[in-house]
Design a protein around this motif. Sequence first.
Motif, PDB file in Angstrom:
ATOM      1  N   TYR A 198      10.453  -4.152  -1.189  1.00  0.00           N
ATOM      2  CA  TYR A 198       9.057  -3.957  -0.759  1.00  0.00           C
ATOM      3  C   TYR A 198       8.818  -4.665   0.584  1.00  0.00           C
ATOM      4  O   TYR A 198       8.231  -4.096   1.502  1.00  0.00           O
ATOM      5  N   ASP A 199       9.293  -5.903   0.702  1.00  0.00           N
ATOM      6  CA  ASP A 199       9.107  -6.658   1.951  1.00  0.00           C
ATOM      7  C   ASP A 199       9.768  -5.949   3.130  1.00  0.00           C
ATOM      8  O   ASP A 199       9.234  -5.940   4.233  1.00  0.00           O
ATOM      9  N   ARG A 237       7.551  -3.360   4.324  1.00  0.00           N
ATOM     10  CA  ARG A 237       6.401  -3.893   5.064  1.00  0.00           C
ATOM     11  C   ARG A 237       6.834  -4.364   6.460  1.00  0.00           C
ATOM     12  O   ARG A 237       6.096  -4.229   7.428  1.00  0.00           O
ATOM     13  N   ALA A 249       6.910   4.067  -6.808  1.00  0.00           N
ATOM     14  CA  ALA A 249       6.718   3.111  -5.711  1.00  0.00           C
ATOM     15  C   ALA A 249       6.585   1.704  -6.257  1.00  0.00           C
ATOM     16  O   ALA A 249       6.135   1.502  -7.384  1.00  0.00           O
ATOM     17  N   PHE A 250       6.971   0.740  -5.442  1.00  0.00           N
ATOM     18  CA  PHE A 250       6.733  -0.673  -5.741  1.00  0.00           C
ATOM     19  C   PHE A 250       5.461  -1.117  -5.042  1.00  0.00           C
ATOM     20  O   PHE A 250       5.164  -0.670  -3.942  1.00  0.00           O
ATOM     21  N   LEU A 251       4.751  -2.022  -5.654  1.00  0.00           N
ATOM     22  CA  LEU A 251       3.542  -2.562  -5.030  1.00  0.00           C
ATOM     23  C   LEU A 251       3.483  -4.061  -5.359  1.00  0.00           C
ATOM     24  O   LEU A 251       3.288  -4.433  -6.517  1.00  0.00           O
ATOM     25  N   THR A 252       3.668  -4.883  -4.352  1.00  0.00           N
ATOM     26  CA  THR A 252       3.638  -6.331  -4.588  1.00  0.00           C
ATOM     27  C   THR A 252       2.197  -6.797  -4.703  1.00  0.00           C
ATOM     28  O   THR A 252       1.379  -6.555  -3.812  1.00  0.00           O
ATOM     29  N   LEU A 304      12.920   3.809   1.518  1.00  0.00           N
ATOM     30  CA  LEU A 304      11.565   3.269   1.552  1.00  0.00           C
ATOM     31  C   LEU A 304      10.945   3.225   2.946  1.00  0.00           C
ATOM     32  O   LEU A 304      10.023   3.933   3.218  1.00  0.00           O
ATOM     33  N   GLN A 315      13.509  -6.221  -6.114  1.00  0.00           N
ATOM     34  CA  GLN A 315      12.587  -5.187  -5.655  1.00  0.00           C
ATOM     35  C   GLN A 315      11.547  -5.750  -4.694  1.00  0.00           C
ATOM     36  O   GLN A 315      11.037  -5.049  -3.850  1.00  0.00           O
ATOM     37  N   PRO A 363       3.697   4.469   1.775  1.00  0.00           N
ATOM     38  CA  PRO A 363       4.737   3.454   1.737  1.00  0.00           C
ATOM     39  C   PRO A 363       6.115   3.971   1.384  1.00  0.00           C
ATOM     40  O   PRO A 363       7.093   3.305   1.618  1.00  0.00           O
ATOM     41  N   GLN A 364       6.224   5.105   0.799  1.00  0.00           N
ATOM     42  CA  GLN A 364       7.531   5.626   0.443  1.00  0.00           C
ATOM     43  C   GLN A 364       7.791   6.852   1.315  1.00  0.00           C
ATOM     44  O   GLN A 364       6.895   7.360   1.951  1.00  0.00           O
TER      45      GLN A 364
END
Length: 478
Positions: free
Chosen positions: A43-44, A47, A182-185, A15, A39, A174-175
């Motif tokens: 994601y964090d 970031r 992809a993950f998206l918070t 990631l 997950q 982001p990836q």
Amino acid sequence: MGLRCAGTTAAMTGLPPSSPSPARGLPARGLHVITWGCQMNVYDSARMSDVLRPLGYQPVETPEAADMIILNTCHIRDRAAEKVFSELGRLRKIKDERTAHGEQTIIAVAGCVAQAEGQEILARAPYVDIVLGPQTYHRLPEMVARAARAGGAVIETDFPAEQKFDFLPDAAAPQTPGNLTAFLTIQEGCDKFCSFCVVPYTRGAEVSRPVASVLAEARRMVESGVREISLLGQNVNAYHGAGPQGDVWGLAQLAEALAAIPGLNRIRYATSHPRDMDAALIAAHRDIPALMPFLHLPVQSGSDKILRAMNRGHTADDYREIVRKLHEARPDLALSSDFIVGHPGETDEDFEATMQLVRDVTFAQAYSFKYSPRPGTPAAGAPLQVPEDVKDARLQALQALLREQQDAFNQSLVGQTVPVLFTSEGRKPGQISGRSPWLQPVHVTGTPDLIGQELPVRITERLTNSLNGVLEEEKVYA
Ligand code: SAM
Ligand code: SF4
């Protein structure tokens, strides 16, 4: 798809961070992120890598090569703190070794253990430079500067007045380029205070990101090649983001807007709470084909008495009724769930009610855990704690039933044709792999140029945790 516990490194997830070149004018510095937990932590971690990139930090494969190591931790179940201290012991040796060679190493502990045990970490592991809770990642560059200046530890575990989402840089890509999922918070925190859970204490109150920011990030993801987005939140279906006209959008409305992004084939979301499964969201499963027919909807227990003790705010029959409505809206929808056995006060009858709920609902997949007391939560001090051997026996019985149901669900797909989004080459030569709508890995004989496409596959065989199939024809879905 739940928010699952796993141990991953930056290199394993592929990631963070996305930019291959160091920030202009700054020497390249190595960053190694070790991610434990769900997950949302993955994601964090991405970031945190993003906010450090302007300081010249680039990902490196090993902690030995890193000028900064971040341990992003999870506190949800047993022995979380001990695991952190054991890992820190290993990292300390690496730091000492690097110091002997004149190399500086910043060690940061992030995530929910940092939030819950910040002072303890600094007391027991004084070589840690930064301790930061999940709400303060946007302040990381400032903390790095302070740590370097002060030569002492920096701790940031408050819940700042500003929202971290407003301050984190947008995830431009982001990836790893080429990633298709992809993950998206979109939401963080929780106001529900289940008796057993630390999340409201470690992640703070429920906060939703504004619609415009979510849509902008999703568009950038799709432009970079992403075809499937998993929306994340501790209570993702409680989403209530500020809309463009000053109105408030729920998850159903957000999913509809996301589905309109050209090139985005699939949308998932996790983790949901039964109480927030409203009529609009159930209807969205009928009306939005991109919303995948696989829902992680934790129920925890099938006993109304235990659900009450857990402060879940719904009964077992409420859950059955939600599932009935979901199947009415989308007949091919399959369910995943979380279960806790051995919550304080759980009797054999209560456990049998859980087994009955599992038989009634049937799950394509599920996670089950022994209740583990989390300090500071109401259940930890409750009377009638269940002995370990009883928890063990219940967990075994529940897992056997869930495994049976998972195998039966996978077997039911043999002979059917299902859309598969191909995401990678397979383990065997000449093979490519992807995911079904229900998240099972599917392998077919095929060429790498098909990666990125969603194609119909006839399932021919069930393996232990995946499916084999054959390509029906080269027709792209969506
Ligand atoms: N928000 C989700 C919900 O309401 O179901 C759950 C999020 S929690 C991060 C993930 C799962 O961990 C929970 O569903 C629960 O099954 C499990 N869990 C949380 N605290 C636990 C504890 N103290 N002991 C055992 N399992 C726990
Ligand atoms: Fe924890 Fe309950 Fe909130 Fe889920 S809803 S995060 S289990 S307190």
